[in-house]
Motif scaffolding. Structure first.
Motif, PDB file in Angstrom:
ATOM      1  N   PHE A 146       0.631  -1.522  -0.469  1.00 22.36           N
ATOM      2  CA  PHE A 146      -0.205   0.057  -0.314  1.00 22.36           C
ATOM      3  C   PHE A 146       0.550   1.504   0.076  1.00 22.36           C
ATOM      4  O   PHE A 146       1.410   1.952   1.323  1.00 22.36           O
ATOM      5  CB  PHE A 146      -1.187   0.427   1.548  1.00 22.36           C
ATOM      6  N   SER A 148       1.400   5.099  -1.053  1.00 24.27           N
ATOM      7  CA  SER A 148       1.381   6.432  -0.543  1.00 24.27           C
ATOM      8  C   SER A 148       0.576   7.230  -2.285  1.00 24.27           C
ATOM      9  O   SER A 148       0.235   8.138  -2.803  1.00 24.27           O
ATOM     10  CB  SER A 148       1.826   7.573   0.361  1.00 24.27           C
ATOM     11  N   LYS A 154      -8.294  10.032  -0.325  1.00 25.48           N
ATOM     12  CA  LYS A 154      -8.473  10.383   1.201  1.00 25.48           C
ATOM     13  C   LYS A 154      -9.565  10.949   1.864  1.00 25.48           C
ATOM     14  O   LYS A 154      -9.497  12.046   1.365  1.00 25.48           O
ATOM     15  CB  LYS A 154      -6.880   9.930   1.267  1.00 25.48           C
ATOM     16  N   SER A 230     -11.560  -3.884  13.414  1.00 22.03           N
ATOM     17  CA  SER A 230     -11.166  -2.313  13.916  1.00 22.03           C
ATOM     18  C   SER A 230     -11.650  -1.534  14.192  1.00 22.03           C
ATOM     19  O   SER A 230     -11.433  -0.801  14.504  1.00 22.03           O
ATOM     20  CB  SER A 230     -10.505  -1.788  11.984  1.00 22.03           C
ATOM     21  N   ARG A 243      -8.201   5.837   3.401  1.00 25.73           N
ATOM     22  CA  ARG A 243      -7.440   5.607   2.252  1.00 25.73           C
ATOM     23  C   ARG A 243      -7.777   4.495   1.873  1.00 25.73           C
ATOM     24  O   ARG A 243      -8.143   3.166   2.092  1.00 25.73           O
ATOM     25  CB  ARG A 243      -6.079   5.888   2.278  1.00 25.73           C
ATOM     26  N   THR A 244      -7.819   4.437  -0.329  1.00 26.86           N
ATOM     27  CA  THR A 244      -7.588   3.597  -0.866  1.00 26.86           C
ATOM     28  C   THR A 244      -6.705   4.026  -2.121  1.00 26.86           C
ATOM     29  O   THR A 244      -7.000   4.786  -2.356  1.00 26.86           O
ATOM     30  CB  THR A 244      -9.446   3.315  -1.590  1.00 26.86           C
ATOM     31  N   SER A 251      -7.531   1.013   3.714  1.00 22.95           N
ATOM     32  CA  SER A 251      -6.599   1.545   4.933  1.00 22.95           C
ATOM     33  C   SER A 251      -6.596   2.171   5.521  1.00 22.95           C
ATOM     34  O   SER A 251      -7.625   3.539   5.207  1.00 22.95           O
ATOM     35  CB  SER A 251      -5.135   2.064   4.494  1.00 22.95           C
ATOM     36  N   GLN A 253      -6.708   4.513   9.704  1.00 25.77           N
ATOM     37  CA  GLN A 253      -4.707   5.028   9.661  1.00 25.77           C
ATOM     38  C   GLN A 253      -5.567   5.519  11.488  1.00 25.77           C
ATOM     39  O   GLN A 253      -6.432   6.829  10.789  1.00 25.77           O
ATOM     40  CB  GLN A 253      -4.399   5.418   9.641  1.00 25.77           C
ATOM     41  N   GLU A 267      -2.920   1.168  12.520  1.00 26.30           N
ATOM     42  CA  GLU A 267      -3.645   1.125  11.033  1.00 26.30           C
ATOM     43  C   GLU A 267      -4.269  -0.563  10.670  1.00 26.30           C
ATOM     44  O   GLU A 267      -2.950  -1.592  11.280  1.00 26.30           O
ATOM     45  CB  GLU A 267      -2.384   1.307  10.434  1.00 26.30           C
ATOM     46  N   TYR A 268      -5.105  -0.342   9.878  1.00 22.83           N
ATOM     47  CA  TYR A 268      -5.519  -1.927   8.978  1.00 22.83           C
ATOM     48  C   TYR A 268      -4.982  -1.909   8.118  1.00 22.83           C
ATOM     49  O   TYR A 268      -5.975  -0.335   7.119  1.00 22.83           O
ATOM     50  CB  TYR A 268      -6.902  -1.873   9.752  1.00 22.83           C
ATOM     51  N   TYR A 269      -5.189  -2.192   7.346  1.00 25.61           N
ATOM     52  CA  TYR A 269      -4.889  -2.899   6.093  1.00 25.61           C
ATOM     53  C   TYR A 269      -6.259  -4.105   5.288  1.00 25.61           C
ATOM     54  O   TYR A 269      -6.392  -5.058   6.707  1.00 25.61           O
ATOM     55  CB  TYR A 269      -3.584  -3.231   5.072  1.00 25.61           C
TER      56      TYR A 269
END
Length: 278
Positions: A146, A148, A154, A230, A243-244, A251, A253, A267-269
Motif C-alpha cells: 500500500f 502513498s 483519502k 478495527s 484511504r483507498t 487503509s 489509520q 493501521e488496518y489494511y
C-alpha cells in the motif's frame, strides 16, 4: 522503584529493553489489534511495530514510537520475534489494569534474542511480578504494497462521526460498501443487511471531515467480518484516516492518544471483497 534496582549485569544480557511507567500505554494499544492469538514484534531504533494478520486479507499494525517509552535500549538494528498476544495482554493486566488516579503498573520488557522468552517485570505498589512468555521465530508479514503514490482517495474524519455511522448502519450486512467521489455523494458508507439497504453520507464540508482528497469515483466492498476487529481501534481513537488505492485496497489509520496524552498509531489494511467500477 524496585524495577530500577535490577543489576547492570542483568540489564546487559538483553538485546532489547523497553520500560514504561504505565503499562496501560502498551496494553491499550495492543488491545486495538488483538483479534488473533499471535503477534509479530519488530523493534528498531524508532520504536516498536506490532503486527497481527488474518488469512492474508487483513493486517493490523500498532506503532509505539520510541519517545513513548521511559527507557528504550536496542543493541541491534532490528529485533524480531513472535509471541502469543492473548498471553501477553493477560500478563500486562495481571494487577487488574488499575484505573485509579495515581496508581500505575510499571513495566520493563526485556528480550535476550532468538530462542529466549520475552521477560516482563511488572511492579505496582512495591510488588514485582516476573512473567516469561515463550517466543517464536517471526513469520514474514504480508506486504500489502500500500504505497502513498498509488492512493487515489483519502479522507480524515473525527472518530466520533465514524462511531455514529457504525451505530446506524446494519451490521448484519456481509459487506461494507465505501464510495468515495469528487462529487456527490463524496463519502458514503452502505450496508445491505436484514433490515434492507442503509447509507450514511458525509458532505465534504462537514465539521467532522478534516481532509477530503478524492481524485476519482471509487466504490469498493469489504467483508464486514474483516472490518469488525478495527472497531476496537476506532473506540480508542480520536481521528481516522480512510484511504483507498488504485486496486481498491483499504487503509484505516487511527490516531490514538494514550493515558499521558502521547500519540500512537494503529493501521488496518483490508483487501476488497469485490470492486465495482462506476
Amino acid at each position: 522503584m524496585p524495577l530500577s534496582t535490577q543489576s547492570q549485569a542483568d540489564i546487559d544480557q538483553y538485546i532489547l529493553i523497553a520500560s514504561l511507567d504505565n503499562a496501560r500505554n502498551l496494553s491499550n494499544i495492543l488491545k486495538a489489534i488483538s483479534f488473533r492469538d499471535h503477534a509479530i514484534f519488530n523493534a528498531t531504533q524508532n520504536g516498536l511495530k506490532v503486527t497481527v494478520e488474518d488469512s492474508k486479507c487483513l493486517q493490523a499494525n500498532a506503532f509505539i514510537q520510541v519517545d513513548i517509552f521511559q527507557e528504550y535500549i536496542i543493541k541491534e538494528d532490528a529485533v524480531g520475534f513472535q509471541v502469543n498476544l492473548t498471553v501477553l495482554l493477560d500478563c500486562l493486566t495481571i494487577f487488574g489494569g488499575s484505573t485509579v488516579p495515581g496508581v500505575c503498573t510499571a513495566l520493563r520488557m526485556c528480550y535476550n534474542g532468538y530462542g529466549y522468552p520475552l521477560t516482563l517485570f511488572l511492579e505496582e505498589g512495591g510488588v514485582v511480578t516476573v512473567c516469561k512468555i515463550n517466543t517464536q521465530e517471526p513469520e514474514e508479514p504480508i506486504d500489502f504494497d500500500f504505497c502513498s503514490t498509488n492512493v487515489t482517495n483519502k479522507v480524515i474524519l473525527q472518530s466520533d462521526s465514524l462511531k455514529e455511522a457504525f451505530s446506524e448502519l446494519d451490521m448484519t450486512s456481509e459487506v461494507l460498501q465505501i464510495t468515495m467521489s469528487p462529487s456527490h455523494p463524496y463519502f458514503r458508507l452502505s450496508t445491505f443487511g436484514n433490515s434492507g439497504n442503509a447509507h450514511y453520507d458525509y458532505p465534504k464540508d462537514s465539521d467532522m471531515m478534516e481532509l477530503f482528497q478524492c481524485t476519482k469515483i471509487q466504490t469498493n466492498r469489504y467483508k464486514m467480518s474483516l472490518l469488525k476487529p478495527s472497531t476496537k481501534a476506532l473506540a480508542l481513537s480520536c481521528k481516522v484516516s480512510v484511504r483507498t488505492d488504485s486496486r481498491g485496497f483499504l487503509s484505516l489509520q487511527y490516531l490514538v492518544r494514550n493515558d499521558d496524552g502521547q500519540i500512537c498509531f494503529v493501521e488496518y489494511y483490508c483487501c476488497p471483497d469485490e470492486v465495482e467500477e462506476e
